[in-house]
Motif scaffolding. Structure first.
Motif, PDB file in Angstrom:
ATOM      1  N   ASN B  33       7.760  -1.788  10.568  1.00 41.48           N
ATOM      2  CA  ASN B  33       6.464  -1.459  10.209  1.00 41.48           C
ATOM      3  C   ASN B  33       6.405  -1.135   8.745  1.00 41.48           C
ATOM      4  O   ASN B  33       5.588  -0.001   8.536  1.00 41.48           O
ATOM      5  CB  ASN B  33       6.042  -0.188  11.155  1.00 41.48           C
ATOM      6  N   LEU B  34       6.825  -2.030   7.819  1.00 45.50           N
ATOM      7  CA  LEU B  34       6.804  -1.710   6.318  1.00 45.50           C
ATOM      8  C   LEU B  34       6.087  -2.685   5.588  1.00 45.50           C
ATOM      9  O   LEU B  34       5.990  -3.851   5.895  1.00 45.50           O
ATOM     10  CB  LEU B  34       8.233  -1.664   5.772  1.00 45.50           C
ATOM     11  N   ARG B  35       4.964  -2.222   4.715  1.00 45.89           N
ATOM     12  CA  ARG B  35       4.435  -3.242   3.963  1.00 45.89           C
ATOM     13  C   ARG B  35       5.430  -3.828   2.937  1.00 45.89           C
ATOM     14  O   ARG B  35       6.307  -3.036   2.391  1.00 45.89           O
ATOM     15  CB  ARG B  35       3.431  -2.558   3.131  1.00 45.89           C
ATOM     16  N   LEU B  36       5.343  -5.332   2.802  1.00 46.17           N
ATOM     17  CA  LEU B  36       6.442  -5.973   1.908  1.00 46.17           C
ATOM     18  C   LEU B  36       5.375  -6.464   0.742  1.00 46.17           C
ATOM     19  O   LEU B  36       4.809  -7.017   0.863  1.00 46.17           O
ATOM     20  CB  LEU B  36       7.036  -7.006   2.638  1.00 46.17           C
ATOM     21  N   ARG B  37       6.150  -5.746  -0.398  1.00 47.01           N
ATOM     22  CA  ARG B  37       5.613  -6.277  -1.677  1.00 47.01           C
ATOM     23  C   ARG B  37       6.673  -6.751  -2.695  1.00 47.01           C
ATOM     24  O   ARG B  37       7.186  -6.121  -3.428  1.00 47.01           O
ATOM     25  CB  ARG B  37       4.796  -5.045  -2.136  1.00 47.01           C
ATOM     26  N   PRO B  38       6.975  -7.891  -2.444  1.00 43.53           N
ATOM     27  CA  PRO B  38       8.264  -8.575  -2.865  1.00 43.53           C
ATOM     28  C   PRO B  38       8.134  -8.536  -4.822  1.00 43.53           C
ATOM     29  O   PRO B  38       6.758  -8.728  -5.101  1.00 43.53           O
ATOM     30  CB  PRO B  38       8.155 -10.130  -2.899  1.00 43.53           C
ATOM     31  N   HIS B  39       9.155  -8.196  -5.377  1.00 45.75           N
ATOM     32  CA  HIS B  39       8.989  -8.157  -6.743  1.00 45.75           C
ATOM     33  C   HIS B  39       9.490  -9.614  -7.258  1.00 45.75           C
ATOM     34  O   HIS B  39      10.534 -10.259  -6.913  1.00 45.75           O
ATOM     35  CB  HIS B  39      10.166  -7.318  -7.331  1.00 45.75           C
ATOM     36  N   THR B  40       8.186 -10.110  -8.045  1.00 47.13           N
ATOM     37  CA  THR B  40       8.484 -11.607  -8.534  1.00 47.13           C
ATOM     38  C   THR B  40       9.129 -11.724  -9.570  1.00 47.13           C
ATOM     39  O   THR B  40       9.409 -12.825 -10.276  1.00 47.13           O
ATOM     40  CB  THR B  40       6.964 -12.196  -8.497  1.00 47.13           C
ATOM     41  N   LYS B  41       9.799 -10.680 -10.389  1.00 49.10           N
ATOM     42  CA  LYS B  41      10.638 -10.724 -11.601  1.00 49.10           C
ATOM     43  C   LYS B  41      11.794 -11.561 -11.370  1.00 49.10           C
ATOM     44  O   LYS B  41      12.334 -12.150 -12.266  1.00 49.10           O
ATOM     45  CB  LYS B  41      11.014  -9.463 -12.106  1.00 49.10           C
ATOM     46  N   THR B  42      12.227 -11.740  -9.971  1.00 49.01           N
ATOM     47  CA  THR B  42      13.341 -12.467  -9.797  1.00 49.01           C
ATOM     48  C   THR B  42      13.181 -13.879  -9.828  1.00 49.01           C
ATOM     49  O   THR B  42      13.890 -14.870 -10.580  1.00 49.01           O
ATOM     50  CB  THR B  42      13.881 -12.225  -8.363  1.00 49.01           C
ATOM     51  N   HIS B  43      12.084 -14.558  -9.188  1.00 48.52           N
ATOM     52  CA  HIS B  43      11.978 -16.144  -9.419  1.00 48.52           C
ATOM     53  C   HIS B  43      10.722 -16.316 -10.362  1.00 48.52           C
ATOM     54  O   HIS B  43      10.574 -17.574 -10.868  1.00 48.52           O
ATOM     55  CB  HIS B  43      11.443 -16.475  -7.984  1.00 48.52           C
ATOM     56  N   GLY B  56       3.516 -13.062   4.862  1.00 47.99           N
ATOM     57  CA  GLY B  56       3.019 -11.662   5.304  1.00 47.99           C
ATOM     58  C   GLY B  56       3.258 -10.591   4.503  1.00 47.99           C
ATOM     59  O   GLY B  56       2.716  -9.420   4.744  1.00 47.99           O
ATOM     60  N   ALA B  57       3.438 -10.811   3.159  1.00 47.80           N
ATOM     61  CA  ALA B  57       3.613  -9.841   2.196  1.00 47.80           C
ATOM     62  C   ALA B  57       2.226  -9.415   1.973  1.00 47.80           C
ATOM     63  O   ALA B  57       1.184 -10.247   1.789  1.00 47.80           O
ATOM     64  CB  ALA B  57       4.311 -10.446   0.892  1.00 47.80           C
ATOM     65  N   ALA B  58       1.961  -8.105   1.732  1.00 49.82           N
ATOM     66  CA  ALA B  58       0.985  -7.289   1.786  1.00 49.82           C
ATOM     67  C   ALA B  58       0.398  -7.401   0.092  1.00 49.82           C
ATOM     68  O   ALA B  58      -0.809  -7.123  -0.211  1.00 49.82           O
ATOM     69  CB  ALA B  58       0.870  -5.961   1.809  1.00 49.82           C
ATOM     70  N   GLY B  59       1.240  -7.908  -0.792  1.00 50.20           N
ATOM     71  CA  GLY B  59       0.968  -8.058  -2.226  1.00 50.20           C
ATOM     72  C   GLY B  59       2.260  -8.121  -2.817  1.00 50.20           C
ATOM     73  O   GLY B  59       3.044  -8.883  -2.336  1.00 50.20           O
ATOM     74  N   ILE B  60       2.261  -8.384  -4.059  1.00 47.11           N
ATOM     75  CA  ILE B  60       3.471  -8.556  -5.018  1.00 47.11           C
ATOM     76  C   ILE B  60       3.653  -7.628  -6.111  1.00 47.11           C
ATOM     77  O   ILE B  60       2.585  -6.956  -6.548  1.00 47.11           O
ATOM     78  CB  ILE B  60       3.428  -9.821  -5.731  1.00 47.11           C
ATOM     79  N   SER B  61       4.841  -7.757  -6.599  1.00 48.22           N
ATOM     80  CA  SER B  61       5.124  -6.739  -7.728  1.00 48.22           C
ATOM     81  C   SER B  61       5.489  -7.445  -8.895  1.00 48.22           C
ATOM     82  O   SER B  61       6.115  -8.601  -8.706  1.00 48.22           O
ATOM     83  CB  SER B  61       6.436  -5.887  -7.254  1.00 48.22           C
ATOM     84  N   ALA B 219      12.569   8.353   5.455  1.00 43.46           N
ATOM     85  CA  ALA B 219      11.606   8.933   6.174  1.00 43.46           C
ATOM     86  C   ALA B 219      10.583   8.966   5.238  1.00 43.46           C
ATOM     87  O   ALA B 219      10.331   9.369   4.427  1.00 43.46           O
ATOM     88  CB  ALA B 219      11.799  10.568   6.709  1.00 43.46           C
ATOM     89  N   GLY B 220       9.154   8.599   5.951  1.00 35.60           N
ATOM     90  CA  GLY B 220       8.026   8.506   5.258  1.00 35.60           C
ATOM     91  C   GLY B 220       7.509   7.160   4.402  1.00 35.60           C
ATOM     92  O   GLY B 220       6.766   6.989   3.894  1.00 35.60           O
ATOM     93  N   LEU B 221       8.826   6.377   4.058  1.00 38.47           N
ATOM     94  CA  LEU B 221       8.511   5.248   3.275  1.00 38.47           C
ATOM     95  C   LEU B 221       7.553   4.029   4.179  1.00 38.47           C
ATOM     96  O   LEU B 221       7.891   3.924   5.466  1.00 38.47           O
ATOM     97  CB  LEU B 221      10.077   4.440   3.005  1.00 38.47           C
ATOM     98  N   ASN B 222       6.770   3.649   3.639  1.00 38.73           N
ATOM     99  CA  ASN B 222       5.789   2.736   4.142  1.00 38.73           C
ATOM    100  C   ASN B 222       5.845   1.123   3.480  1.00 38.73           C
ATOM    101  O   ASN B 222       5.143   0.382   3.919  1.00 38.73           O
ATOM    102  CB  ASN B 222       4.578   3.251   4.574  1.00 38.73           C
ATOM    103  N   GLU B 223       6.430   1.153   2.295  1.00 39.76           N
ATOM    104  CA  GLU B 223       6.265   0.083   1.635  1.00 39.76           C
ATOM    105  C   GLU B 223       7.540  -0.240   0.711  1.00 39.76           C
ATOM    106  O   GLU B 223       8.221   0.649   0.096  1.00 39.76           O
ATOM    107  CB  GLU B 223       5.090   0.052   0.411  1.00 39.76           C
ATOM    108  N   ILE B 224       8.032  -1.643   0.771  1.00 36.60           N
ATOM    109  CA  ILE B 224       9.212  -2.076  -0.007  1.00 36.60           C
ATOM    110  C   ILE B 224       9.052  -3.158  -0.991  1.00 36.60           C
ATOM    111  O   ILE B 224       8.000  -3.942  -0.584  1.00 36.60           O
ATOM    112  CB  ILE B 224      10.344  -2.267   1.025  1.00 36.60           C
ATOM    113  N   ARG B 225       9.774  -3.243  -1.996  1.00 39.56           N
ATOM    114  CA  ARG B 225       9.404  -3.984  -3.161  1.00 39.56           C
ATOM    115  C   ARG B 225      10.860  -4.675  -3.471  1.00 39.56           C
ATOM    116  O   ARG B 225      11.217  -4.692  -4.873  1.00 39.56           O
ATOM    117  CB  ARG B 225       8.963  -3.231  -4.488  1.00 39.56           C
TER     118      ARG B 225
END
Lengths: 359, 359
Positions: B33-43, B56-61, B219-225
């Motif tokens: 149940n984490l929003r995924l916002r991939p960091h596009t600096k990699t690709h 399903g990513a909620a957005g991008i970084s 605890a409390g984290l709801n988005e990962i990048r």
């Protein structure tokens, strides 16, 4: 437009310093009776190669086939690919380059030479060839004792014209007189061995920026291929071949965070400067011109970490600094554009046209 | 076209492995149940960002304004600039981006926030803002105790909508349970302090590839990048977050010299791989897939030095190897094109469109 109008990070070149560097080496080469064949991998820009040719360079050097293609527009009389070219696609492209200007190749194996000869024959062009010799760096090149044999074998390959010897003394710094004397002895011995085998090396090509101004001390050397000297960098200073005021290139950067006490973050890291360390092994990723005492000690991709605990001035978000990189050749390759400045004015800009030409 | 038809050096992506990496993280984020916002600096490729959004990513970084501009073509619902944006030109460009999609900014100072707010007002757009907090890396971010005050101040700036908290736990590797527990406590304390100040952080954004699969323990984290997970690299393996078979990206290289006994030179060095060392401090610049025991121990700009004294096979000029880099994000940025392979076939290729977007 002034330097303050540039967005950051930006690679800026002090044109006065660059012109002084170019003139100094052109004058040195002329006075020492050395052919100058600048390595263009440092600037990757035909406009600057053209300037080097105007100042008397006998030709230019490149490492990659793609760089050779880009550098054609500088109209060099001769183009040395100072790298073993291997693979059918590159060979085919080099044949096309050789249809437009004289091409010289530095090679250390028959495995590389033979397909080049066949392609030259088929394409109705010729390649000049220098035999690459390992004079101690341990990178590429046959051992000196094997060099005349390789030259003999290359002379038998149709399409190839053997012209001489190439080597790269990247392991010897200015000031190391013992190693320099050893190098001179090795090169003199090489030339002697070639002559004993009935081979006259017309070109004896070596030289690097660190050893540049000692090239006349290498017996038999008649061509030098320095690259970095056009801009210089912290490694060149450390090697003793230039002073701080001879560094023409710097990265203009902006302070984007001062949130961590005693530290500032500038808007460039390993994707702006490259992560090349100092060849001396010392720490640090660049010298901040406007911040004596500041220490650029760490990088992430887009973050430069500057320790300010010993800095003589304070910084706030939005301040700008100019940073001289450790190694300018890899830094230039990360930038699309260079800005040429004189005083505070942006006088010109040019594209780094051979940037990223990996093939 | 097969991989044998590619000229070298070339960056090749195993599409099956990449798809597996993408699916694994999309599934993990959904199940945790984490929003995924991939960091596009990699690709740095909108085509791959689009794929991440489809999964399903909620957005991008992104890190740079130029990356934000390029990534617009992936049509993200929200675009996080996870970097302090400073300077009038960048702000003006970001206002234009915000006219096309929702833009979120991670900021750690009023000095950065205020001009952004003014520009948003003038341009009739709004920026979402996350307060960047330093949770121990010591890079950017206010100290946790100061974060609620910065959020309060940002809430008063017209044009900006405060939405939550961002941090980057780049100093914590998977497996370090004590530091992970500490991080969890810090984040829980942060959220508590915000609530005590009457602020409800809707977004609590953290996460990196090394810590990726432990994100649910914070605890409390709801988005990962995470960024690197799409390809992975030797650093990811060392961090414990993936295995060798999860590395999707490698550099195809050619052996160009075997003149020095016990060594071969491949046609890529610091301009192909970057000179990033392993974060573990170990030596080596990449792992040769076809050469167990070989050690890629040194680089110059276009030369990779491979020690073969312990290698299980011999190589000759013209042989090809695939090399997994230490750090794929900086390596991708050196290539103009990626080749997508499946089995031995080259199925597709794409431009690294945001390559070199330094500003």
């Amino acid at each position: 437009m002034t330097i303050n109008d540039l967005d950051t990070p930006a690679l800026v070149i002090d044109l006065d310093v660059m012109e002084r560097n170019l003139a100094r080496v052109a004058d040195y080469a002329a006075s020492a009776n050395l052919r100058l064949r600048p390595h263009t991998k440092t600037h990757k820009s035909p406009a600057l190669a053209r300037r080097q040719l105007e100042l008397g360079a006998a030709g230019i050097s490149v490492a990659k086939t793609g760089e050779a293609e880009v550098m054609l527009s500088a109209e060099p009389k001769d183009l040395l690919v100072a790298y073993p070219i291997v693979g059918a696609q590159k060979i085919e492209r080099l044949v096309r380059v050789a249809g437009k200007t004289s091409v010289t190749l530095a090679l250390d194996s028959l495995a590389a030479a033979e397909p080049l000869g066949r392609a030259a024959e088929a394409g109705d062009v010729r390649f000049n060839v220098l035999v690459e010799v390992d004079i101690g760096l341990g990178r590429v090149g046959v051992q000196p004792k094997d060099a005349p044999d390789l030259a003999q074998a290359i002379r038998k390959i149709p399409g190839l014209d053997w012209r001489g010897i190439a080597f790269y003394p990247g392991h010897i710094k200015d000031g190391n007189d013992a190693r320099l004397a050893e190098l001179s002895q090795t090169v003199a011995g090489l030339v002697h061995d070639f002559r004993a085998a009935g081979l006259e090396p017309e070109i004896v090509s070596g030289g690097s920026t660190p050893l540049l101004f000692r090239s006349h001390d290498v017996a038999g050397l008649n061509e030098i291929r320095p690259g970095t000297y056009i801009f210089n960098d912290l490694n060149t200073i450390a090697s003793g071949a230039c002073a701080l005021e001879d560094c023409a290139a710097s990265v203009l950067a902006t302070v984007v965070s001062t949130a961590i006490p005693g530290q500032m973050i500038i808007d460039g890291g390993s994707k702006t400067f490259s992560s090349d360390r100092l060849s001396s092994g010392e720490g640090g990723f660049g010298r901040l011109m406007e911040a004596p005492g500041a220490f650029f000690h760490r990088m992430m991709e887009e973050h430069g970490f500057v320790d300010l605990t010993k800095a003589e001035r304070r910084f706030t978000v939005g301040d700008r600094v100019r940073v001289i990189p450790n190694h300018i050749c890899v830094a230039v390759n990360l930038h699309e554009v260079c800005y040429g400045i004189r005083g505070g004015e942006v006088e010109t800009c040019w594209k780094v046209e051979a940037r990223g030409r990996l093939q």
